[in-house]
Design an enzyme around this catalytic site. Structure first.
Site, PDB file in Angstrom:
ATOM      1  N   ASN A   1      -3.205 -31.848  -6.513  1.00 20.18           N
ATOM      2  CA  ASN A   1      -2.985 -31.712  -5.068  1.00 20.18           C
ATOM      3  C   ASN A   1      -1.533 -31.946  -4.710  1.00 20.18           C
ATOM      4  O   ASN A   1      -0.807 -32.677  -5.393  1.00 20.18           O
ATOM      5  CB  ASN A   1      -3.892 -32.674  -4.292  1.00 20.18           C
ATOM      6  CG  ASN A   1      -3.255 -34.025  -4.097  1.00 20.18           C
ATOM      7  OD1 ASN A   1      -2.528 -34.256  -3.140  1.00 20.18           O
ATOM      8  ND2 ASN A   1      -3.518 -34.938  -5.033  1.00 20.18           N
TER       9      ASN A   1
ATOM     10  N   CYS B   1       1.803 -42.073  -5.283  1.00 19.01           N
ATOM     11  CA  CYS B   1       1.848 -40.649  -4.936  1.00 19.01           C
ATOM     12  C   CYS B   1       3.028 -39.985  -5.647  1.00 19.01           C
ATOM     13  O   CYS B   1       4.181 -40.341  -5.405  1.00 19.01           O
ATOM     14  CB  CYS B   1       1.962 -40.481  -3.428  1.00 19.01           C
ATOM     15  SG  CYS B   1       2.002 -38.737  -2.959  1.00 19.01           S
TER      16      CYS B   1
ATOM     17  N   CYS C   1     -25.062 -21.978 -35.990  1.00 19.94           N
ATOM     18  CA  CYS C   1     -23.943 -21.328 -35.288  1.00 19.94           C
ATOM     19  C   CYS C   1     -22.662 -21.321 -36.121  1.00 19.94           C
ATOM     20  O   CYS C   1     -21.757 -20.549 -35.853  1.00 19.94           O
ATOM     21  CB  CYS C   1     -23.689 -22.001 -33.941  1.00 19.94           C
ATOM     22  SG  CYS C   1     -22.952 -23.636 -34.084  1.00 19.94           S
TER      23      CYS C   1
ATOM     24  N   CYS D   1     -15.990 -35.357 -47.177  1.00 16.92           N
ATOM     25  CA  CYS D   1     -16.037 -35.750 -45.762  1.00 16.92           C
ATOM     26  C   CYS D   1     -15.250 -37.038 -45.542  1.00 16.92           C
ATOM     27  O   CYS D   1     -15.474 -38.036 -46.211  1.00 16.92           O
ATOM     28  CB  CYS D   1     -17.486 -35.933 -45.322  1.00 16.92           C
ATOM     29  SG  CYS D   1     -17.655 -36.469 -43.603  1.00 16.92           S
TER      30      CYS D   1
ATOM     31  N   CYS E   1     -14.387 -37.695 -39.908  1.00 20.59           N
ATOM     32  CA  CYS E   1     -13.486 -37.531 -38.755  1.00 20.59           C
ATOM     33  C   CYS E   1     -14.210 -37.271 -37.449  1.00 20.59           C
ATOM     34  O   CYS E   1     -13.629 -37.381 -36.380  1.00 20.59           O
ATOM     35  CB  CYS E   1     -12.467 -36.429 -39.029  1.00 20.59           C
ATOM     36  SG  CYS E   1     -13.136 -34.759 -38.913  1.00 20.59           S
TER      37      CYS E   1
ATOM     38  N   CYS F   1     -20.431 -29.251 -32.525  1.00 18.92           N
ATOM     39  CA  CYS F   1     -21.831 -28.824 -32.608  1.00 18.92           C
ATOM     40  C   CYS F   1     -22.422 -28.706 -31.201  1.00 18.92           C
ATOM     41  O   CYS F   1     -22.335 -29.644 -30.410  1.00 18.92           O
ATOM     42  CB  CYS F   1     -22.639 -29.830 -33.422  1.00 18.92           C
ATOM     43  SG  CYS F   1     -24.400 -29.411 -33.502  1.00 18.92           S
TER      44      CYS F   1
END
Lengths: 452, 422
Positions: free
Chosen positions: B75, B137, B348, B381, B384, B391
């Protein structure tokens, strides 16, 4: 009671006909497309791509829609499938890409609406003035394409893109094949088939010659002499008969012919019975039945000799028929036609059951003014019977590149083995074009070597 | 039912949810609606001296992400553009009508003691519960040497805070700007000046986007744009960090902190409380959906506290602070390994490609007849968490802690050339 004959045109006012034959599934708005595109997970090695016979990079084009890159989205589609616009409308996506969408693993029947998104992107492209692809440098090679259906058109476009000059021959006056004459009108509303062909042809280098019938006005041998290569996309020109002696009576028609009449006439000029019985369980049967209803038939019954689960029309198509007021009846085999003075009056069916066959003693009769046969189309080999084209199991035999047994002659689409889908025909045409291109370029290089 | 009553620097409110000093608290009409909707308090939009400032047309720019609107809001609006007397009269009326709610007045006048001395009694006379000094501000007002221009100079923060403390009996909350390199500097200055509390974060300096047709930053005002103040859900992580920094700083011990920065729901609220906040200020979420969002904030926070057995807000405030430590204090022996729930996996491939392209090549891919199968290669692995984050299926990938023996931090680690040796 006298002979009943109740086949008539103009059963419904034109305004109602226009509504009945309007776009079955109108396109998505920009907002709808953006929301739907954002649902896509952008899968890696996406299962939907594998399920598409033309292998469109679906996540990529959907991502492009999401980012408002519509030129990129449509190009991604069209470079794999130049008829992506009609495939978006006619593909049974529920058994292709959308069936494999991983969203269905989270919630059944909630796949990303890939077909609708594809239509959104390709519609955008068709509203642009420029064709998205440019022809490569002219090769000076000429290729004849026989059959202007999806296979032939896809082949012609890809060949033209590769710089060859293509002539498409077709027995019809207009190109398009099944898209123009065979698919239900509301699936390709607003003259879409013709618009898409105009778009496709605008790449240049493609000439269309209608009224050309293989085996009559032209021969394969003749084409082989005048062209550097030939592609056959001649489809299935025969229809199966019921096998009744009196099948030629008035009111008994091939569903394919009924649809072709409908697609090439003003809707109010298409005759349809008051009571229509459609025999068959495929998409042609559904298209004929629903369109008969849309023309104003009062009762339309689709009768299939086996169960709903055996229909080749998908459950979505089946529901579409039911939603449109078509009554479905299963496990009933046509037994005989009821005729009077050469006019069909009805048809009698023997009831059957899975594994038990059909019992003529257990039968029922449907009164009918019109009986539409949609029990399968067959390949007719007559036009090529004098050529060295191997035909097996009623289809032209081709290798993985669409080559037939005759040198320089390729084939694809419904006249070859495989699924009879528009999208499969497009793949066949496209792949054969690439194979033809490769062959012509090799022979061109060899010639250059000799001349050099 | 958990007790959400709040006492913050002596200011009482029925719940910890206050509307931050911003457009939603600009006038009586809005504040009345907010209190009717259930908000525990408001920080009235910043009052300045007359004549009031003038605001522009086009004030907001928004950031969306993949179909969700307003994950960030920018803004360029200034402080209240209404006459001081109008605001004062309205504050007085509202406070009288809603005596149980917290009404805090945000203030910003030039850095002159007389100016502050002049405005404080006027505000005090309204019956307001406290004041909040707008040292944050970051746009417009800062060009006039107010707002963030003060908040970025610890000496000024301390000085103005002291003036206020010396000239009013109202509790003084100092609102801090995040546009500094070390939030502890202005925070400590506020405390040194006698602040009763701090609130943070104010908005972050930002250009929310560029209008590619106008070729100007958004929002475009007559062909040009300016930087604005950024807030909304996207700033929450920045706010949590700064609040935690103050909450764990020994020199700031015990100072009440009013948490601000992208709080959108009860869960965000609980997180802010856990990191040390004693009250919560909300703006963007209300600007997006209206005041009714407070219903689920109250309800959800209360239900969560009931479930956890926390009876009062004090049971939650600061509860995560002692676990918020410098990197050097983390146990290097701790290890997790990703585990993919094959039943839940939809195939996926996002975990695979994220790991393959950008991490440790620790998720294998195999195309099965039914779907693609992705499996963790445990030796590769590093725990991390990236796969779990990409996922799309909730709880499909979990990070499973592995057994470990004792504790080893970097200062003692054998690979550390500067390690502490016995």
């Amino acid at each position: 009671m006298g002979t009943r004959f109740d086949i008539a045109c103009g059963r419904l006012p034109e305004t109602v006909l226009d509504l009945n034959f309007a776009d079955a599934h109108p396109g998505l708005s920009h907002e709808q497309a953006a929301l739907e595109a954002d649902r896509c997970f952008y899968c890696y090695d996406a299962p939907c791509v594998e399920a598409c016979p033309t292998g469109i990079d679906i996540p990529r084009f959907i991502k492009a829609i999401a980012s408002d890159n519509l030129a990129g989205a449509s190009r991604t589609i069209l470079q794999s499938n130049i008829l992506g616009g009609s495939c978006a409308r006619v593909c049974p996506t529920e058994i292709l890409c959308e069936q494999k969408c991983v969203h269905t693993a989270i919630e059944a029947n909630h796949a990303v609406r890939i077909g609708a998104l594809q239509r959104f992107a390709t519609d955008w492209q068709m509203n642009q003035s420029a064709h998205p692809f440019q022809r490569e440098e002219s090769t000076g090679r000429r290729v004849a394409v026989v059959g202007a259906g999806p296979a032939g058109l896809a082949c012609a476009h890809r060949l033209a893109m590769r710089g060859h000059d293509v002539t498409i021959f077709d027995r019809h006056e207009a190109p398009g094949g099944l898209n123009q004459y065979g698919v239900a009108a509301y699936k390709l509303a607003d003259n879409f088939a013709q618009k898409e062909i105009d778009f496709l042809m605008s790449i240049g280098g493609i000439r269309f010659q209608g009224g050309a019938v293989l085996g009559q006005t032209l021969t394969l041998a003749g084409l082989r002499e005048s062209y550097h290569a030939v592609f056959l996309g001649i489809g299935l020109s025969g229809v199966r008969a019921l096998g009744f002696e009196n099948e030629g009576v008035e009111g008994v028609l091939d569903a394919v012919a009924f649809i072709e009449t409908l697609r090439s006439s003003t809707l109010s000029d298409v005759p349809v019975g008051r009571r229509v019985v459609v025999i068959g369980g495929g998409n042609t049967a559904v298209d004929a039945a629903v369109q008969a209803k849309c023309l104003g038939a009062e009762e339309v019954t689709l009768v299939y000799r086996r169960g709903a689960e055996h229909m080749s029309a998908t459950p979505v198509e089946r529901e579409w028929a039911q939603t449109n007021g078509v009554t479905l009846r299963f496990w009933a085999s046509p037994h005989h036609l009821l005729t009077d003075q050469g006019v069909v009056q009805g048809i009698c069916f023997a009831r059957g059951a899975s594994g038990k066959g059909y019992d003529p003693q257990d039968s029922f009769t449907l009164e009918a003014d019109m009986v539409l046969k949609a029990i399968g189309q067959v390949f007719v080999s007559d036009p090529i019977q004098n050529d060295q084209i191997l035909v097996e199991n009623g289809r032209i035999v081709v290798d993985g590149n669409g080559r037939t047994s005759m040198p320089g002659v390729y084939a694809g689409g419904d006249c070859t083995a495989g699924e009879d889908l528009t999208v499969a025909a497009v793949r066949d045409g496209r792949d054969a074009a690439e194979a033809i291109h490769a062959e012509l370029m090799v022979s061109s290089a060899e010639k250059d070597a000799v001349n050099g | 039912m958990a007790d959400l009553r709040t006492v913050f620097a002596g200011i009482k409110s029925p719940n910890p949810f206050w509307l931050a000093s911003a457009p939603p608290t600009d006038k009586e009409y809005n504040v009345r609606r907010a209190f009717q909707a259930g908000w525990g308090g408001v920080v009235w939009k910043t009052l300045g001296e007359d004549p009031p400032v003038v605001n522009l047309s086009s004030r907001y720019g928004a950031l969306g992400f993949e179909g969700r609107r307003l994950i960030g809001l920018n803004n360029i609006e200034l402080i209240s553009d209404r006459p001081l007397a109008t605001n004062i009269a309205e504050i007085k009326r509202v406070k009288r009508e809603f005596p149980d709610r917290a009404v805090i007045v945000s203030l910003m006048v030039p850095c002159e003691e007389d100016k502050w001395k002049a405005i404080l009694p006027i505000v005090e006379e309204t019956g307001a519960d406290g004041i909040e000094l707008n040292f944050g501000c970051p746009h417009g007002m800062s060009e006039r040497n107010m707002g963030a221009a003060v908040g970025q100079v610890p000496e000024y923060v301390e000085m103005v805070t002291r003036w206020c403390k010396q000239n009013t009996r109202m509790p003084v909350i100092v609102k801090l700007t995040p546009n500094v390199t070390n939030i502890l500097m202005p925070a400590r200055a506020a405390r040194a000046g006698g602040a009763d509390a701090v609130s943070l974060i104010n908005t972050i300096q930002s250009v929310i986007g560029v209008d590619l047709d106008a070729m100007a930053p958004m929002p475009v005002v007559g062909g040009k744009g300016t930087h604005g103040g950024y807030c909304g859900p996207a700033v929450k992580p920045i706010a949590l960090r700064m609040i935690g920094e103050i909450a764990r700083d020994p020199t700031m011990a015990g100072i009440p902190i009013s948490g601000i920065g992208g709080i959108s729901n009860w869960r965000d609220s609980a997180e802010f409380l856990a990191m040390g906040a004693g009250s919560l200020q909300v703006c963007t979420a209300a600007m997006h959906y209206g005041f009714r969002i407070v219903e689920d904030m109250i309800d959800g926070l209360s239900n969560w506290m009931d479930g956890k057995g926390y009876e009062r807000l004090e049971d939650v405030t600061g509860r995560a602070v002692s676990q918020f430590v410098p990197w050097n204090q983390l146990n290097m022996k701790f290890r997790t390994i990703a585990d993919i729930d094959q039943e839940a996996c939809v195939g996926c491939g996002l975990c695979h490609i994220a790991c393959e392209d950008t991490s440790h090549q620790a998720i294998s891919k195999r195309n099965g007849p039914d779907r693609r199968h992705y499996e963790v290669i445990e030796e590769e692995c590093v725990g991390c968490n990236l796969c779990a984050h990409v996922c799309p299926v909730d709880d499909c990938i979990t990070m499973v802690p592995q057994p470990f023996d004792g504790e080893l931090t970097w200062p003692e680690h054998p690979s550390n050339p500067h390690r502490i040796t016995a």
